[in-house]
Design an enzyme around this catalytic site. Structure first.
Site, PDB file in Angstrom:
ATOM      1  N   CYS A  87      42.542  36.885  27.604  1.00 49.62           N
ATOM      2  CA  CYS A  87      43.343  37.720  28.506  1.00 49.62           C
ATOM      3  C   CYS A  87      44.445  38.405  27.697  1.00 49.62           C
ATOM      4  CB  CYS A  87      43.966  36.857  29.604  1.00 49.62           C
ATOM      5  SG  CYS A  87      45.074  37.832  30.655  1.00 49.62           S
ATOM      6  N   GLU A  89      44.128  27.062  26.251  1.00 47.49           N
ATOM      7  CA  GLU A  89      45.121  28.106  25.944  1.00 47.49           C
ATOM      8  C   GLU A  89      46.161  27.581  24.954  1.00 47.49           C
ATOM      9  OE1 GLU A  89      47.017  30.189  29.274  1.00 47.49           O
ATOM     10  OE2 GLU A  89      48.718  30.595  27.956  1.00 47.49           O
ATOM     11  N   THR A 130      50.613  30.452  30.004  1.00 47.04           N
ATOM     12  CA  THR A 130      50.762  31.469  31.059  1.00 47.04           C
ATOM     13  C   THR A 130      50.615  30.919  32.479  1.00 47.04           C
ATOM     14  OG1 THR A 130      48.416  31.937  30.879  1.00 47.04           O
ATOM     15  CG2 THR A 130      49.906  33.348  29.610  1.00 47.04           C
TER      16      THR A 130
HETATM   17 FE1  SF4 Z   1      45.524  36.324  32.288  1.00 44.94          FE
HETATM   18 FE2  SF4 Z   1      47.261  35.187  33.952  1.00 44.94          FE
HETATM   19 FE3  SF4 Z   1      44.751  35.472  34.675  1.00 44.94          FE
HETATM   20 FE4  SF4 Z   1      45.371  33.699  32.774  1.00 44.94          FE
HETATM   21  S1  SF4 Z   1      45.961  33.616  34.948  1.00 44.94           S
HETATM   22  S2  SF4 Z   1      43.671  35.122  32.762  1.00 44.94           S
HETATM   23  S3  SF4 Z   1      47.049  34.804  31.768  1.00 44.94           S
HETATM   24  S4  SF4 Z   1      46.208  37.139  34.261  1.00 44.94           S
END
Ligand code: SF4
Length: 317
Positions: free
Chosen positions: A104, A134, A173
């Protein structure tokens, strides 16, 4: 014959919920890669943490592996939305594989921040959960031992940097906005000059889904969160819901996992979904509730989302 009327049940449907722009992009990358290169296309780790999504992509021709070494050289490999340590693309490159990165863009932004702090000579703290891909990916942007992981306020209190005047933090995130604020406050109290992210690293989708849950939680006898148990942001929605006043909260993969006993006597049920859970499963849950109750649905939307991310050029050309 007497027909017993179904008891009424109000469903408060949190919005936004379900797919975020990063998940949508990652899924499209796999779909388009299968279209362009044919099956099989290899995917390192679950592309997003949702069993339903993974199962559908498997049926289309995606093969999920945990390491690049498990994929053959002559097939494309895709890296998941959570991001990967630098050693992963390096391995694919060294084996001359075609690889596509579905990380992402908001996770990549954190990788860039960590690199910048390192280049500026700062000691880096990552607020996140040990073992989450992550976190493994972000820590793996820099040499081993450079990024220190902090999971709790206690960790923040115990952290001893080499130079207290030269510390920076970044975050996973998909954390709880409120829990992270407490950890950040502890760090800022101990290290007043700590370098902070320009903009919050907790992504817009995590924040919006948590805000929507907070908006409905207090009114809910029960909160049902659709999502897989390894989905960080989905697990956080359950915690946020309970903290914000929901009578009870459960994380379920789909409607089939609903235990009727959970909603016995409930008048108001909250429904939401983690960022990797498809809307189809939410609608399936509402239909399941409607089998036993006279359901009325009210959507509660404190924010509207319009974010989208571009696909890699190689797939759109
Ligand atoms: Fe991207 Fe936030 Fe979705 Fe994770 S939750 S994929 S960081 S937009």
């Amino acid at each position: 014959m007497t027909v017993t009327a179904k008891p009424p049940l109000k469903v408060l449907l949190a919005s936004p919920r379900g797919f975020c722009a990063g998940v949508d992009r990652a899924i499209q990358i796999v779909e388009r890669a299968i279209e362009k290169y044919g099956a099989p296309v290899y995917v390192r780790h679950e592309i997003v943490h949702n069993r339903h999504v993974v199962g559908r992509l498997k049926a289309m021709g995606a093969v999920f592996v945990e390491e690049v070494s498990e994929a053959p050289e002559d097939r494309p490999i895709i890296f998941s939305a959570h991001g990967v340590p630098k050693t992963v693309p390096a391995e694919a490159k060294s084996r001359k594989m075609l690889y596509l990165d579905a990380t992402c863009p908001l996770v990549s932004k954190v990788h860039v921040e960590a690199q910048k702090h390192h280049d500026a000579g700062r000691e880096i703290v990552l607020i996140g959960h040990a073992g989450h891909p992550e976190v493994v990916g972000t820590m793996g942007q820099l040499p081993e031992g450079v990024v220190r992981l902090i999971e709790t306020v206690e960790d923040a209190e115990a952290f001893e940097p080499i130079d207290a005047a030269n510390v920076a933090f970044v975050t996973q995130t998909t954390l709880s906005v409120d829990d992270t604020a407490e950890i950040v406050a502890a760090l800022q109290r101990r290290f007043p000059g700590i370098a902070t992210p320009h903009k919050e690293d907790i992504c817009y989708a995590t924040t919006n889904r948590q805000d929507a849950v907070k908006a409905i939680a207090e009114a809910c006898d029960v909160l049902l969160v659709i999502g897989s148990s390894n989905s960080s942001n989905s697990v956080r929605l359950v915690e946020v819901g309970l903290k914000a006043g929901a009578g009870a909260a459960y994380l379920i993969d789909n409607a089939a996992k609903l235990e009727p006993a959970w909603i016995e006597g409930a008048r108001i049920v909250g429904v939401t979904a983690g960022a990797s859970a498809p809307e189809l499963l939410v609608q399936g849950l509402i239909s399941r509730l409607a089998e036993d109750f006279e359901v009325t649905v009210e959507e509660v939307a404190p924010t509207r989302e319009t974010v989208t991310f571009k696909l890699p050029r190689v797939l759109t050309a």
